[in-house]
Design an enzyme around this catalytic site. Structure first.
Site, PDB file in Angstrom:
ATOM      1  N   GLU A   1      35.398  21.910 -26.910  1.00 27.66           N
ATOM      2  CA  GLU A   1      34.071  22.126 -27.515  1.00 27.66           C
ATOM      3  C   GLU A   1      34.028  23.471 -28.236  1.00 27.66           C
ATOM      4  O   GLU A   1      33.530  23.571 -29.357  1.00 27.66           O
ATOM      5  CB  GLU A   1      32.986  22.082 -26.428  1.00 27.66           C
ATOM      6  CG  GLU A   1      32.775  20.705 -25.822  1.00 27.66           C
ATOM      7  CD  GLU A   1      31.808  20.693 -24.645  1.00 27.66           C
ATOM      8  OE1 GLU A   1      31.404  19.591 -24.265  1.00 27.66           O
ATOM      9  OE2 GLU A   1      31.467  21.761 -24.112  1.00 27.66           O
TER      10      GLU A   1
ATOM     11  N   GLY B   1      30.075  23.425 -20.255  1.00 24.18           N
ATOM     12  CA  GLY B   1      31.247  23.007 -19.488  1.00 24.18           C
ATOM     13  C   GLY B   1      30.940  22.323 -18.178  1.00 24.18           C
ATOM     14  O   GLY B   1      31.848  22.089 -17.387  1.00 24.18           O
ATOM     15  N   GLY B   2      29.653  21.962 -17.969  1.00 22.66           N
ATOM     16  CA  GLY B   2      29.332  21.162 -16.775  1.00 22.66           C
ATOM     17  C   GLY B   2      30.191  19.896 -16.739  1.00 22.66           C
ATOM     18  O   GLY B   2      30.600  19.432 -15.681  1.00 22.66           O
ATOM     19  N   GLY B   3      30.472  19.375 -17.924  1.00 22.70           N
ATOM     20  CA  GLY B   3      31.301  18.163 -18.023  1.00 22.70           C
ATOM     21  C   GLY B   3      32.787  18.479 -18.132  1.00 22.70           C
ATOM     22  O   GLY B   3      33.608  17.557 -18.218  1.00 22.70           O
TER      23      GLY B   3
ATOM     24  N   ASP C   1      26.315  19.659 -30.173  1.00 19.02           N
ATOM     25  CA  ASP C   1      26.640  19.550 -28.747  1.00 19.02           C
ATOM     26  C   ASP C   1      25.436  19.936 -27.889  1.00 19.02           C
ATOM     27  O   ASP C   1      24.496  20.590 -28.378  1.00 19.02           O
ATOM     28  CB  ASP C   1      27.836  20.477 -28.423  1.00 19.02           C
ATOM     29  CG  ASP C   1      28.560  20.078 -27.144  1.00 19.02           C
ATOM     30  OD1 ASP C   1      28.105  19.171 -26.434  1.00 19.02           O
ATOM     31  OD2 ASP C   1      29.615  20.688 -26.873  1.00 19.02           O
ATOM     32  N   GLY C   2      25.493  19.576 -26.643  1.00 17.70           N
ATOM     33  CA  GLY C   2      24.493  20.003 -25.666  1.00 17.70           C
ATOM     34  C   GLY C   2      24.890  21.345 -25.073  1.00 17.70           C
ATOM     35  O   GLY C   2      25.853  21.977 -25.506  1.00 17.70           O
TER      36      GLY C   2
ATOM     37  N   GLY D   1      28.689  15.014 -23.222  1.00 22.23           N
ATOM     38  CA  GLY D   1      27.629  15.141 -22.214  1.00 22.23           C
ATOM     39  C   GLY D   1      26.538  14.114 -22.411  1.00 22.23           C
ATOM     40  O   GLY D   1      26.577  13.287 -23.335  1.00 22.23           O
ATOM     41  N   SER D   2      25.533  14.196 -21.546  1.00 21.44           N
ATOM     42  CA  SER D   2      24.480  13.179 -21.565  1.00 21.44           C
ATOM     43  C   SER D   2      23.590  13.288 -22.803  1.00 21.44           C
ATOM     44  O   SER D   2      23.037  12.281 -23.267  1.00 21.44           O
ATOM     45  CB  SER D   2      23.635  13.286 -20.290  1.00 21.44           C
ATOM     46  OG  SER D   2      23.099  14.585 -20.173  1.00 21.44           O
ATOM     47  N   THR D   3      23.451  14.492 -23.373  1.00 21.77           N
ATOM     48  CA  THR D   3      22.639  14.630 -24.589  1.00 21.77           C
ATOM     49  C   THR D   3      23.398  14.038 -25.778  1.00 21.77           C
ATOM     50  O   THR D   3      22.815  13.337 -26.619  1.00 21.77           O
ATOM     51  CB  THR D   3      22.272  16.112 -24.832  1.00 21.77           C
ATOM     52  OG1 THR D   3      21.891  16.690 -23.589  1.00 21.77           O
ATOM     53  CG2 THR D   3      21.124  16.243 -25.817  1.00 21.77           C
TER      54      THR D   3
HETATM   55  O1  DER Z   1      29.801  20.100 -20.400  1.00 25.26           O
HETATM   56  C1  DER Z   1      29.333  20.479 -21.458  1.00 25.26           C
HETATM   57  O2  DER Z   1      29.775  21.430 -22.090  1.00 25.26           O
HETATM   58  C2  DER Z   1      28.151  19.754 -21.997  1.00 25.26           C
HETATM   59  O3  DER Z   1      28.116  19.867 -23.396  1.00 25.26           O
HETATM   60  C3  DER Z   1      26.942  20.371 -21.402  1.00 25.26           C
HETATM   61  O4  DER Z   1      26.937  21.683 -21.789  1.00 25.26           O
HETATM   62  C4  DER Z   1      25.694  19.607 -21.750  1.00 25.26           C
HETATM   63  O5  DER Z   1      25.639  18.480 -20.972  1.00 25.26           O
HETATM   64  P1  DER Z   1      24.360  17.554 -20.917  1.00 25.26           P
HETATM   65  O6  DER Z   1      24.069  17.144 -22.321  1.00 25.26           O
HETATM   66  O7  DER Z   1      24.821  16.414 -20.056  1.00 25.26           O
HETATM   67  O8  DER Z   1      23.258  18.322 -20.285  1.00 25.26           O
END
Ligand code: DER
Length: 237
Positions: A117, A109-111, A95-96, A47-49
């Site tokens: 994960e 799971g947005g990504g 993780d983010g 993800g972006s973070t």
């Molecule tokens: O998709 C995911 O599981 C990412 O880890 C999400 O939960 C965090 O995404 P972001 O860092 O882009 O906000």
């Protein structure tokens, strides 16, 4: 700066200003580096973070990627990347998250990478979440709980989910790293999150979901601008 400032002074100042201009995700990611020691095996989320984390990772550790995307990025930064099957343990998983409840239940799971994960998080001795302040709170009605599903079963799974009082949106045109599809689910009752996670997973055709209740993080690092708050699982928060 006066006329006497050296080029080096100015370069240092520009570097400082660039650092200040980074987003909160950068600072949350930076704070997680304190938990990493030489020789550790680190699981890396997606993800972006995590994109802010990867350039800050030290080269004296080994890394396991939660997605093809993260593996490519780790390789591009010349870090040692191992397959999950090659390691005996994961010391720390970072993780983010899309939503973090004060109970430390997560929606992820947005990504679309939540299955791997969750495996890495579950296997890790320590799970650290890095996020900006928008991810922390109670009210996340607009955040989906993604469910990874074998395509063959998707209508049947959707029916079962509707019977649980929620509704699904098929994530059109998307395939996970495992080659499956995703149903983004809204309206799950999160009152009993552990039970809900198990119930989702029991539906035939479901691989896993983005609801992280059974494996909650040990530590959450939340950044508002450059201020990072560390919240430990057993703290009063
Ligand atoms: O998709 C995911 O599981 C990412 O880890 C999400 O939960 C965090 O995404 P972001 O860092 O882009 O906000």
């Amino acid at each position: 700066y006066t006329g006497n400032a050296s080029i080096a002074d100015m370069q240092t100042h520009v570097k400082f200003l660039r650092l200040r201009m980074k987003n909160p995700k950068f600072y949350a990611a930076k704070a997680s580096i304190d938990s990493i020691y030489p020789g550790m095996t680190i699981g890396v989320g997606t993800g972006s973070t995590v994109d802010e984390l990867i350039p800050q990772l030290p080269s004296d550790c080994r890394y396991v990627a939660s997605s093809i995307r993260t593996g490519q990025s780790l390789n591009a930064h010349n870090l040692t990347v191992l397959e999950f099957n090659e390691v005996d343990k994961i010391d720390v998983y970072i993780d983010g998250a899309d939503a973090i409840y004060p109970s430390f239940v997560l929606l992820k799971g947005g990504g679309g990478a939540m299955t791997r994960e969750k495996i890495l998080a579950t296997f890790a001795d320590k799970f650290i979440v890095i996020a900006d302040g928008t991810k922390w709170g109670q009210d996340f009605k607009n955040i989906a709980c993604p469910v990874e599903v074998i395509d063959f079963t998707r209508s049947h799974v959707a029916r079962q989910i509707r019977a649980m009082g929620a509704h699904c949106e098929y994530r059109s045109g998307f395939k996970t790293d495992q080659g499956h599809v995703i149903l983004d689910v809204y309206g799950f009752d999160l009152g009993q999150p552990n039970q809900l996670e198990l119930s989702i997973k029991k539906i035939p055709g479901v691989i896993d979901s983005g609801l992280f209740a059974l494996r909650r993080p040990e530590c959450i690092l939340i950044a508002d601008n450059d201020q990072v708050k560390k919240i430990d699982k057993d703290s009063d928060h």
